[in-house]
Scaffold this motif. Structure first.
Motif, PDB file in Angstrom:
ATOM      1  N   SER A  30       0.832  -1.210   0.000  1.00 34.61           N
ATOM      2  CA  SER A  30       0.000   0.000   0.000  1.00 34.61           C
ATOM      3  C   SER A  30       0.862   1.254   0.000  1.00 34.61           C
ATOM      4  CB  SER A  30      -0.929   0.024   1.214  1.00 34.61           C
ATOM      5  OG  SER A  30      -1.885  -0.981   1.129  1.00 34.61           O
ATOM      6  N   ARG A  31       1.869   1.270   0.875  1.00 34.65           N
ATOM      7  CA  ARG A  31       2.763   2.434   0.938  1.00 34.65           C
ATOM      8  C   ARG A  31       3.494   2.637  -0.380  1.00 34.65           C
ATOM      9  NH1 ARG A  31       4.462   0.359   6.457  1.00 34.65           N
ATOM     10  NH2 ARG A  31       2.998   1.400   7.833  1.00 34.65           N
ATOM     11  N   CYS A  32       3.947   1.556  -0.964  1.00 37.09           N
ATOM     12  CA  CYS A  32       4.641   1.656  -2.253  1.00 37.09           C
ATOM     13  C   CYS A  32       3.725   2.271  -3.312  1.00 37.09           C
ATOM     14  CB  CYS A  32       5.099   0.266  -2.686  1.00 37.09           C
ATOM     15  SG  CYS A  32       5.922   0.230  -4.282  1.00 37.09           S
ATOM     16  N   LEU A  33       2.488   1.804  -3.375  1.00 32.86           N
ATOM     17  CA  LEU A  33       1.549   2.298  -4.382  1.00 32.86           C
ATOM     18  C   LEU A  33       1.139   3.743  -4.151  1.00 32.86           C
ATOM     19  CD1 LEU A  33      -0.669  -0.903  -4.654  1.00 32.86           C
ATOM     20  CD2 LEU A  33       1.002  -0.097  -6.330  1.00 32.86           C
ATOM     21  N   VAL A  34       1.105   4.172  -2.887  1.00 33.08           N
ATOM     22  CA  VAL A  34       0.743   5.555  -2.574  1.00 33.08           C
ATOM     23  C   VAL A  34       1.926   6.490  -2.806  1.00 33.08           C
ATOM     24  CG1 VAL A  34       0.060   7.133  -0.713  1.00 33.08           C
ATOM     25  CG2 VAL A  34      -1.101   4.932  -0.964  1.00 33.08           C
ATOM     26  N   VAL A  35       3.087   6.122  -2.300  1.00 27.47           N
ATOM     27  CA  VAL A  35       4.265   6.991  -2.376  1.00 27.47           C
ATOM     28  C   VAL A  35       4.852   7.033  -3.783  1.00 27.47           C
ATOM     29  CG1 VAL A  35       6.617   7.336  -1.498  1.00 27.47           C
ATOM     30  CG2 VAL A  35       4.790   6.682   0.064  1.00 27.47           C
ATOM     31  N   TYR A  36       4.794   5.915  -4.479  1.00 28.29           N
ATOM     32  CA  TYR A  36       5.322   5.828  -5.853  1.00 28.29           C
ATOM     33  C   TYR A  36       4.185   5.446  -6.794  1.00 28.29           C
ATOM     34  CZ  TYR A  36       9.578   5.461  -3.073  1.00 28.29           C
ATOM     35  OH  TYR A  36      10.573   5.675  -2.162  1.00 28.29           O
ATOM     36  N   PRO A  37       3.302   6.392  -7.109  1.00 34.68           N
ATOM     37  CA  PRO A  37       2.091   6.060  -7.860  1.00 34.68           C
ATOM     38  C   PRO A  37       2.340   5.424  -9.225  1.00 34.68           C
ATOM     39  CG  PRO A  37       2.289   8.446  -7.551  1.00 34.68           C
ATOM     40  CD  PRO A  37       3.383   7.805  -6.775  1.00 34.68           C
ATOM     41  N   TRP A  38       3.501   5.644  -9.829  1.00 31.92           N
ATOM     42  CA  TRP A  38       3.777   5.036 -11.120  1.00 31.92           C
ATOM     43  C   TRP A  38       3.879   3.515 -11.007  1.00 31.92           C
ATOM     44  CZ3 TRP A  38       7.091   8.279  -8.541  1.00 31.92           C
ATOM     45  CH2 TRP A  38       8.231   7.716  -8.014  1.00 31.92           C
ATOM     46  N   THR A  39       4.103   2.984  -9.798  1.00 34.74           N
ATOM     47  CA  THR A  39       4.151   1.527  -9.636  1.00 34.74           C
ATOM     48  C   THR A  39       2.767   0.894  -9.794  1.00 34.74           C
ATOM     49  OG1 THR A  39       3.916   1.659  -7.225  1.00 34.74           O
ATOM     50  CG2 THR A  39       6.161   1.630  -8.113  1.00 34.74           C
ATOM     51  N   GLN A  40       1.722   1.707  -9.737  1.00 36.82           N
ATOM     52  CA  GLN A  40       0.368   1.189  -9.913  1.00 36.82           C
ATOM     53  C   GLN A  40       0.188   0.558 -11.287  1.00 36.82           C
ATOM     54  OE1 GLN A  40      -2.479   4.270  -9.001  1.00 36.82           O
ATOM     55  NE2 GLN A  40      -1.498   4.719  -7.041  1.00 36.82           N
ATOM     56  N   SER A  41       0.970   0.982 -12.259  1.00 36.08           N
ATOM     57  CA  SER A  41       0.849   0.419 -13.602  1.00 36.08           C
ATOM     58  C   SER A  41       1.183  -1.068 -13.626  1.00 36.08           C
ATOM     59  CB  SER A  41       1.737   1.180 -14.586  1.00 36.08           C
ATOM     60  OG  SER A  41       3.103   1.021 -14.242  1.00 36.08           O
ATOM     61  N   TYR A  42       1.949  -1.542 -12.656  1.00 34.06           N
ATOM     62  CA  TYR A  42       2.274  -2.966 -12.574  1.00 34.06           C
ATOM     63  C   TYR A  42       1.131  -3.785 -11.996  1.00 34.06           C
ATOM     64  CZ  TYR A  42       7.041  -1.376 -13.310  1.00 34.06           C
ATOM     65  OH  TYR A  42       8.174  -0.792 -13.826  1.00 34.06           O
ATOM     66  N   PHE A  43       0.140  -3.116 -11.438  1.00 34.29           N
ATOM     67  CA  PHE A  43      -0.958  -3.795 -10.768  1.00 34.29           C
ATOM     68  C   PHE A  43      -2.292  -3.392 -11.391  1.00 34.29           C
ATOM     69  CE2 PHE A  43       2.588  -3.354  -7.886  1.00 34.29           C
ATOM     70  CZ  PHE A  43       2.738  -4.644  -7.383  1.00 34.29           C
ATOM     71  N   GLY A  44      -2.337  -3.272 -12.687  1.00 34.78           N
ATOM     72  CA  GLY A  44      -3.519  -2.828 -13.404  1.00 34.78           C
ATOM     73  C   GLY A  44      -4.745  -3.700 -13.182  1.00 34.78           C
ATOM     74  N   ASN A  45      -4.536  -4.978 -12.914  1.00 36.61           N
ATOM     75  CA  ASN A  45      -5.673  -5.876 -12.712  1.00 36.61           C
ATOM     76  C   ASN A  45      -6.193  -5.855 -11.275  1.00 36.61           C
ATOM     77  OD1 ASN A  45      -3.359  -7.149 -11.702  1.00 36.61           O
ATOM     78  ND2 ASN A  45      -4.155  -9.186 -12.122  1.00 36.61           N
ATOM     79  N   PHE A  46      -5.643  -4.965 -10.428  1.00 39.26           N
ATOM     80  CA  PHE A  46      -6.071  -4.879  -9.034  1.00 39.26           C
ATOM     81  C   PHE A  46      -7.312  -4.020  -8.855  1.00 39.26           C
ATOM     82  CE2 PHE A  46      -2.326  -6.108  -6.105  1.00 39.26           C
ATOM     83  CZ  PHE A  46      -2.057  -7.225  -6.882  1.00 39.26           C
TER      84      PHE A  46
END
Length: 84
Positions: A30-46
């Protein structure tokens, strides 16, 4: 691919054995996805990752499985291949 020494493997497993994966795993991702929002692209199916509250409440984030990496240290790439 990483080649772990016996000392490294033992140290990593010792540290991770003290963790509560049900708390630490989802919190870390969660912290990774919030602090580094560009990492959300790796979790598109979430699904919904639009804000911090949505990320923290997302069941896919909670079930991600940090412990799988420690249990499969010799082939982490294959362990998380379905994320690619």
């Amino acid at each position: 691919m990483v080649e772990w020494t016996d000392f490294e493997r033992t140290t990593i497993q010792s540290i991770f054995s003290k963790m509560n994966y049900d708390d630490v795993g989802p919190a870390a991702l969660s912290r990774c996805l919030v602090v580094y929002p560009w990492t959300q692209s790796y979790f598109g199916n979430f699904g919904n990752l639009y804000n911090a509250a949505a990320i923290q409440g997302n069941p896919m984030v909670a079930a991600h499985g940090l412990d799988r990496a420690v249990k499969n240290m010799d082939d982490i790439k294959a362990t998380y291949a379905e994320l690619s």
